[in-house]
Design a protein around this motif. Structure first.
Motif, PDB file in Angstrom:
ATOM      1  N   MET A   1       0.835  -1.195   0.000  1.00 37.55           N
ATOM      2  CA  MET A   1       0.000   0.000   0.000  1.00 37.55           C
ATOM      3  C   MET A   1       0.875   1.252   0.000  1.00 37.55           C
ATOM      4  O   MET A   1       1.883   1.318   0.701  1.00 37.55           O
ATOM      5  CB  MET A   1      -0.907  -0.003   1.233  1.00 37.55           C
ATOM      6  N   PHE A   2       0.474   2.244  -0.786  1.00 32.25           N
ATOM      7  CA  PHE A   2       1.237   3.481  -0.921  1.00 32.25           C
ATOM      8  C   PHE A   2       0.335   4.677  -0.608  1.00 32.25           C
ATOM      9  O   PHE A   2      -0.863   4.519  -0.360  1.00 32.25           O
ATOM     10  CB  PHE A   2       1.809   3.592  -2.336  1.00 32.25           C
ATOM     11  N   VAL A  87       3.957   2.453   2.364  1.00 34.18           N
ATOM     12  CA  VAL A  87       3.724   3.166   3.606  1.00 34.18           C
ATOM     13  C   VAL A  87       3.872   2.198   4.787  1.00 34.18           C
ATOM     14  O   VAL A  87       3.526   1.019   4.693  1.00 34.18           O
ATOM     15  CB  VAL A  87       2.319   3.814   3.611  1.00 34.18           C
ATOM     16  N   ARG A  88       4.436   2.677   5.886  1.00 33.36           N
ATOM     17  CA  ARG A  88       4.505   1.891   7.106  1.00 33.36           C
ATOM     18  C   ARG A  88       3.313   2.234   7.980  1.00 33.36           C
ATOM     19  O   ARG A  88       2.774   3.341   7.918  1.00 33.36           O
ATOM     20  CB  ARG A  88       5.810   2.192   7.852  1.00 33.36           C
ATOM     21  N   LEU A  89       2.892   1.311   8.829  1.00 27.74           N
ATOM     22  CA  LEU A  89       1.710   1.529   9.661  1.00 27.74           C
ATOM     23  C   LEU A  89       1.886   2.718  10.600  1.00 27.74           C
ATOM     24  O   LEU A  89       0.909   3.324  11.028  1.00 27.74           O
ATOM     25  CB  LEU A  89       1.393   0.267  10.473  1.00 27.74           C
ATOM     26  N   SER A  90       3.133   3.073  10.903  1.00 35.92           N
ATOM     27  CA  SER A  90       3.395   4.192  11.816  1.00 35.92           C
ATOM     28  C   SER A  90       3.476   5.530  11.091  1.00 35.92           C
ATOM     29  O   SER A  90       3.608   6.573  11.724  1.00 35.92           O
ATOM     30  CB  SER A  90       4.698   3.949  12.582  1.00 35.92           C
ATOM     31  N   ASP A  91       3.406   5.514   9.724  1.00 33.26           N
ATOM     32  CA  ASP A  91       3.556   6.749   8.956  1.00 33.26           C
ATOM     33  C   ASP A  91       2.252   7.537   8.886  1.00 33.26           C
ATOM     34  O   ASP A  91       1.163   6.978   8.997  1.00 33.26           O
ATOM     35  CB  ASP A  91       3.999   6.437   7.523  1.00 33.26           C
TER      36      ASP A  91
END
Length: 204
Positions: A1-2, A87-91
Motif C-alpha cells: 500500500m502506498f 507506507v509503514r503503519l506508523s507513517d
C-alpha cells in the motif's frame, strides 16, 4: 500500500524483454537505501517486486498484464519515473490510499500554466469515468491528486510547484501517457451496492 507521495525521481537504466514479460532496472538512491529482495516499490504508480539490488539501482520483473495495463512498456533507458516505497503503519497518510494497481492509461490533453502552478487536463478511459468525481482522489503516475473537474472522457487537476518539480508530471507534454489508479473505495462501494440491488428487488 502506498500514499501517492513521491519520494524521488528515478531513472530507467534498462528495460529488457523476456518472452511475454520484461525485466526493468531503475536507479533510485533513496528508495534502494533499505530495499531487499522481495520488497515493493511503486514505479510511476505500478507496484513492483524487487528481485535484485545493485548499488543505487534495483531490478524487477514486469509481467504481460502489467505491460498491457500500464505505460511501463513505453519507457526506455533515461526515462524519468516517480518512485515511492510502501507506507509503514506508523507513517502519516499524506496522500490517499494507493494500491499500486493501475486501472488504465490516460494521456495528457493540455496544460495551462498559472502563477502558482499548472492546471492539467488528462483523458480518461470510459470504463473509469464513473469512479472519478470533482474533489475526489486519483493517482496519476503514482502521484496522489485531487480532481478539479471531471466529465465524461477527461478530468483536470491543479499541480502546485512542488509537484511539478518533484515528479514526472512537470515533464509531461500533450500526448504523453500516464498511469491512472482510481480511488479503491469507490470500486468497493460500487461492488457492495451492486450486490445489494438484486436482494432489494427480490424483497419488494
Amino acid at each position: 500500500m502506498f500514499t501517492g507521495i513521491v519520494e524521488e525521481l528515478g531513472e530507467i537504466v534498462a528495460l529488457e524483454p523476456a518472452g511475454d514479460s520484461a525485466r526493468i532496472t531503475v536507479r533510485g538512491p533513496l528508495v534502494t537505501r533499505d530495499a531487499v529482495h522481495g520488497a515493493s516499490i511503486a514505479v510511476n504508480g505500478v507496484c513492483l517486486t524487487v528481485v535484485d539490488v545493485d548499488g543505487d539501482a534495483f531490478t524487477a520483473d514486469v509481467v504481460r498484464e502489467t505491460l498491457d495495463r500500464s505505460s511501463l512498456g513505453a519507457l526506455g533507458p533515461g526515462s524519468r519515473v516517480n518512485l515511492e516505497r510502501p507506507v509503514r503503519l506508523s507513517d502519516r497518510l499524506g496522500g490517499h490510499l494507493v494500491q499500486g494497481h493501475v486501472d488504465g492509461v490516460g494521456r495528457l490533453i493540455s496544460r495551462e500554466p498559472g502563477e502558482r502552478g499548472d492546471v492539467v487536463v488528462f483523458s480518461l478511459p470510459p470504463d473509469l469515468s464513473r469512479y472519478v468525481v470533482e474533489k475526489g482522489s486519483i493517482a496519476v503516475d503514482g502521484v496522489s491528486l485531487t480532481v478539479v473537474e471531471a466529465g465524461g472522457d477527461r478530468f483536470s487537476v491543479a499541480l502546485i510547484p512542488a509537484t511539478l518539480q518533484m515528479t514526472t508530471l512537470g515533464l509531461k507534454r500533450p500526448g504523453d501517457p500516464v498511469n491512472l489508479e482510481v480511488d479503491v473505495v469507490a470500486k468497493y462501494v460500487e461492488r457492495m451496492l451492486g450486490e445489494r440491488a438484486p436482494q432489494a428487488e427480490a424483497a419488494s
